[in-house]
Design an enzyme around this catalytic site. Structure first.
Site, PDB file in Angstrom:
ATOM      1  N   HIS A 182      34.514   7.615  51.903  1.00  0.00           N
ATOM      2  CA  HIS A 182      34.408   7.586  53.354  1.00  0.00           C
ATOM      3  C   HIS A 182      33.597   6.400  53.873  1.00  0.00           C
ATOM      4  O   HIS A 182      33.264   6.343  55.059  1.00  0.00           O
ATOM      5  CB  HIS A 182      33.793   8.900  53.851  1.00  0.00           C
ATOM      6  CG  HIS A 182      34.334   9.353  55.156  1.00  0.00           C
ATOM      7  ND1 HIS A 182      33.559   9.535  56.281  1.00  0.00           N
ATOM      8  CD2 HIS A 182      35.611   9.662  55.524  1.00  0.00           C
ATOM      9  CE1 HIS A 182      34.311   9.940  57.280  1.00  0.00           C
ATOM     10  NE2 HIS A 182      35.561  10.026  56.857  1.00  0.00           N
ATOM     11  N   LYS A 184      32.689   2.711  55.306  1.00  0.00           N
ATOM     12  CA  LYS A 184      33.339   1.717  56.175  1.00  0.00           C
ATOM     13  C   LYS A 184      32.401   0.532  56.277  1.00  0.00           C
ATOM     14  O   LYS A 184      31.604   0.433  57.203  1.00  0.00           O
ATOM     15  CB  LYS A 184      33.616   2.269  57.581  1.00  0.00           C
ATOM     16  CG  LYS A 184      34.540   3.476  57.630  1.00  0.00           C
ATOM     17  CD  LYS A 184      33.782   4.710  58.018  1.00  0.00           C
ATOM     18  CE  LYS A 184      34.694   5.921  58.118  1.00  0.00           C
ATOM     19  NZ  LYS A 184      33.908   7.160  58.358  1.00  0.00           N
ATOM     20  N   ASP A 189      30.515 -12.991  51.898  1.00  0.00           N
ATOM     21  CA  ASP A 189      29.765 -13.923  51.034  1.00  0.00           C
ATOM     22  C   ASP A 189      28.524 -13.278  50.424  1.00  0.00           C
ATOM     23  O   ASP A 189      27.577 -13.980  50.041  1.00  0.00           O
ATOM     24  CB  ASP A 189      29.358 -15.179  51.810  1.00  0.00           C
ATOM     25  CG  ASP A 189      30.550 -16.012  52.236  1.00  0.00           C
ATOM     26  OD1 ASP A 189      31.607 -15.893  51.597  1.00  0.00           O
ATOM     27  OD2 ASP A 189      30.431 -16.765  53.224  1.00  0.00           O
TER      28      ASP A 189
END
Length: 248
Positions: A182, A184, A189
């Site tokens: 779950h 996000k 870089d």
């Protein structure tokens, strides 16, 4: 005797004039040289000023991470607007009816993603937004190393962009060790963190109340780097993308 006195007097009278003529001649001859030195000094001053400005700019760039760390919050839903200007420098290259050139939460998010120069690590539950997919594909085409982690249940839902990314040659893995993957977040870089409630879907971007935190704070970025690497190493892509067995 008289001749000597007259000669002395004449010499005495004429000497100031002669001396004045000599001074005038000397000053006249020195003027061109003085002008040349003025030009040289001015030229050296301009060069020194240019070098000073360049050194100052470099110093400010070097000190920026210590003086001004990037911290930004983006809120969604994003204003509906064309984002073509994020992908191309050509003016009005898109003829769609949406507002052009507007800076929205989505356009700023896209810019942060496309600022990657070496790597993009993406860990996201659901990914179906085509503009975000376009940004990831553009990075891959530029030679940026892209790694994607996603949820095993949502990888094949209708509209998922994971298959599109894989067809382009981007390595994608899914978490097979938990009920739902779950997370996000994205790492640009390895130094810039994008994280929050936003799923990378059209509905989340344009309809849901969501947030994304953008930060370069090392103490915040470092744990996400470690978490991504942990998940990446612990998940074999074969567990998620098994080829279909032929029917017998």
């Amino acid at each position: 005797m008289l001749t000597r006195v007259i000669s002395t007097a004449v010499s005495t009278v004429l000497s100031p004039a002669a001396r004045h003529s000599h001074v005038v001649a000397t000053e006249a001859s020195s003027q061109p040289m003085s002008g040349m030195w003025t030009v040289k000094v001015l030229g050296l001053g301009v060069v020194a000023l240019s070098l000073g400005v360049e050194l100052l700019v470099r110093l400010l760039r070097h000190l920026r991470p210590f003086n001004k760390t990037l911290n930004e919050v983006l809120f969604f839903p994003s204003e509906v607007a064309c984002v073509e200007h994020v992908f191309t420098s050509l003016p009005r290259s898109c003829l769609c009816p949406l507002p052009h050139g507007a800076e929205t939460s989505l356009s700023r998010l896209l810019r942060r993603i496309m600022s990657a120069s070496s790597s993009l690590d993406l860990c996201v539950f659901a990914f179906s937004n085509m503009n975000l997919s376009r940004a990831v594909l553009a990075l891959h085409a530029r030679g940026v190393t892209v790694r994607v982690l996603t949820d095993k249940h949502y990888v094949a839902i209708t509209g998922s962009q994971i298959g599109v990314l894989r067809k382009a040659g981007i390595c994608a893995r899914c978490d097979a060790n938990s009920v739902y993957m779950h997370h996000k977040f994205a790492l640009v870089d390895g130094r810039l963190l994008l994280t929050g409630s936003l799923n990378w879907t059209q509905t989340a971007v344009q309809s849901n109340t969501e947030n994304v935190l953008v930060t370069e704070e090392p103490d915040l970025v470092r744990p996400f780097v470690q978490e991504f690497n942990r998940l990446w190493e612990s998940n074999d892509p074969a567990r998620c993308f098994r080829p279909k067995r032929p029917k017998v």
